[in-house]
Design an enzyme around this catalytic site. Structure first.
Site, PDB file in Angstrom:
ATOM      1  N   SER A  74      36.901  75.269  66.270  1.00 37.90           N
ATOM      2  CA  SER A  74      37.897  75.303  65.207  1.00 37.90           C
ATOM      3  C   SER A  74      38.753  76.553  65.369  1.00 37.90           C
ATOM      4  CB  SER A  74      37.197  75.327  63.845  1.00 37.90           C
ATOM      5  OG  SER A  74      38.095  75.720  62.823  1.00 37.90           O
ATOM      6  N   CYS A  91      48.007  69.258  58.909  1.00 36.67           N
ATOM      7  CA  CYS A  91      46.718  69.742  59.407  1.00 36.67           C
ATOM      8  C   CYS A  91      46.347  69.198  60.779  1.00 36.67           C
ATOM      9  CB  CYS A  91      45.620  69.443  58.400  1.00 36.67           C
ATOM     10  SG  CYS A  91      45.732  70.504  56.946  1.00 36.67           S
ATOM     11  N   GLU A 145      34.254  69.868  67.740  1.00 35.06           N
ATOM     12  CA  GLU A 145      34.505  71.252  67.351  1.00 35.06           C
ATOM     13  C   GLU A 145      33.169  71.857  66.911  1.00 35.06           C
ATOM     14  OE1 GLU A 145      37.559  71.851  64.494  1.00 35.06           O
ATOM     15  OE2 GLU A 145      39.168  71.264  65.847  1.00 35.06           O
TER      16      GLU A 145
END
Length: 478
Positions: free
Chosen positions: A406, A66, A380
């Site tokens: 994001s 991730c 973000e």
């Protein structure tokens, strides 16, 4: 990890396992917004660097999936410059309920909108397996880009996390790293200017997360390879988006895998790639792609002659508001908003910019002091962007910022505006009502205010106090 270690033992090596701090951008962040994300990329890289240097490892297999974790894994590999393979965790399967596809990205929007039905469906069905969220977020973007970057074994990045083939490929990676160690092939041998350009082209083709820009530039810097936003801009004119994964299309990354995965995408843009560059497999990309069949599903992966969009998956904008560039994902912007002009509504943080009922259409929301220094950490901006979508304003209101987004986010959003407001970039001098104009196809972002007025505002500008004055984020800001 056990399967990787079995492969290393089988090939005559001795594996030693260690862990690093690994945070998910959307779970229990423990901070205001996502300010730690980009800083944690460097913490991940430094952790891997420190342990590896201290113990004098001969080679590395790094397991990551991730956002900041996999981006930090690549950064560590290039910094250490010992033989290295990154093994991706792969995408999770896409959830569904009563024939409706469910993706994690819907949760935040549903929460703002107060849609209890979607929230309940997401709770029950949104994450049907482990793995990276199956849309084209930063996690899957960086997993995919690992293949042209020559950090991930070709054909393996998008194998679903729950597929047993994933485990077999882990064992193969463990065996193969021993070969690389014996041959002494390091990232500096195979991550070249041309492979970085190939990586950018794949990113354009898949409409990857705009965060890829930050990471690719960091890898170039780490390797001493000259690479700038101009290189991205030049390739944007060559490569259109050909992959229809959420949020650009309706498909998941598992659908992309079933259509042929990253090799099939590269096959479709082969004539644009630098195919003489080497792969991790000690053959050139030209030799490797010669054996790759065309995509199985031409709805998921199209061709450059028949693309998903006439625009690339990423675009760099310039102008008096972004003298050093700004970044957007054109495929996530409604066509009616490719060119837009409107009065500014200025906010100084993501939290302050939650779209209220006063913003109804025609405005340009300016969200500043969220850059690397101003945030600090380059937040973000999910709250403001999600509220745009929740209120159905993505075709009526634009948002620009020196922060980032994001990979889930879409709508009329432009980020990474540089220089950032906190260091006195023009974003700092915008006032409510100023007219801002941009054009995605022409590649400009400008403020329609006389230079003399901007100079006067600059003289009267007072730099804000730092939002964080100690700890990791303060060090990062410095």
């Amino acid at each position: 990890a056990d399967h990787v270690k079995n492969g290393i033992w089988a090939a005559g090596g001795m594996p030693l396992e260690f862990g690093v701090p690994a945070t998910c951008g959307n779970v229990a962040t423990g901070s205001v917004g996502l300010r730690y994300e980009l800083a944690m990329r460097d913490v991940v890289a430094m952790s891997i660097e420190g342990v590896t240097k201290i113990h004098s490892f001969d080679a590395l297999v790094i397991l990551a999936s991730c956002d900041n974790i996999i981006a930090g894994a690549y950064l560590a590999a290039m910094r250490l410059n010992i033989p290295c393979i990154v093994v991706t965790g792969g995408p999770m399967y896409q959830g569904s309920c009563d024939g409706r596809k469910i993706v994690q990205a819907e949760v935040d929007i549903a929460s703002i909108r107060g849609d209890e039905e979607i929230l309940k469906m997401a709770e029950e069905f949104g994450c049907p397996s482990f793995g990276a969220c199956p849309s084209m977020g930063t996690a899957n973007t960086m997993q995919i880009l690992g293949e042209p970057l020559n950090m991930v074994l070709p054909g393996t990045a998008t194998i679903p996390a729950g597929d047993s083939l994933r485990l077999r490929k882990c064992t193969e990676a463990g065996m193969y790293i021993v070969q690389l160690a014996k041959k002494g092939i390091t990232p500096k041998d195979i991550v070249t200017k041309e492979s970085l350009l190939n990586t950018i082209m794949v990113d354009m083709a898949i409409a990857g997360s705009t965060n890829a820009v930050i990471h690719i530039l960091a890898y170039a810097t780490e390797l001493g390879i000259p690479l700038t936003l101009d290189d991205f801009d030049a390739l944007a004119n060559e490569i259109k988006c050909i992959v229809g994964v959420i949020p650009t299309g309706s498909y998941s990354v598992v659908d992309l895998y079933n259509a042929g995965g990253v090799p099939a995408v590269m096959k479709q843009i082969q004539n644009k790639l630098y195919t003489d560059t080497m792969t991790l497999l000690d053959v050139s990309w030209g030799e490797y792609l010669a054996a790759v069949p065309s995509p199985i599903d031409h709805d998921v992966i199209k061709s450059l002659d028949d693309p998903i969009s006439v625009l690339p998956g990423m675009r760099i904008l310039h102008g008096n508001l972004a003298k050093k560039g700004a970044v957007c994902r054109p495929t996530g912007i409604p066509e009616s908003m490719w060119h837009f002009s409107g009065p500014a509504r200025v906010f100084n943080s993501d939290e302050a910019a939650i779209i209220n009922d006063e913003i109804t259409g025609g405005e340009v929301v300016v969200l500043r002091y969220e850059g690397v220094k101003g945030s600090p950490g380059m937040n973000e901006l999910m709250k403001a962007t999600d509220s745009l979508l929740a209120k159905g304003l993505e075709s009526k209101v634009a948002l620009i910022s020196d922060g980032r987004f994001s990979g889930f986010n879409h709508g009329s959003i432009i980020g990474h505006v540089s220089p950032e407001a906190y260091i006195g970039g023009p974003l700092a001098f915008i006032e409510d009502g100023d007219i801002i104009e941009y054009d995605i196809t022409e590649g400009y972002l400008k403020l329609n205010v006389d230079d003399a007025i901007l100079e006067e505002r600059k003289r009267n500008w007072i730099k804000p106090e730092p939002k964080v004055k100690s700890g990791l984020l303060a060090l990062y800001q410095a």
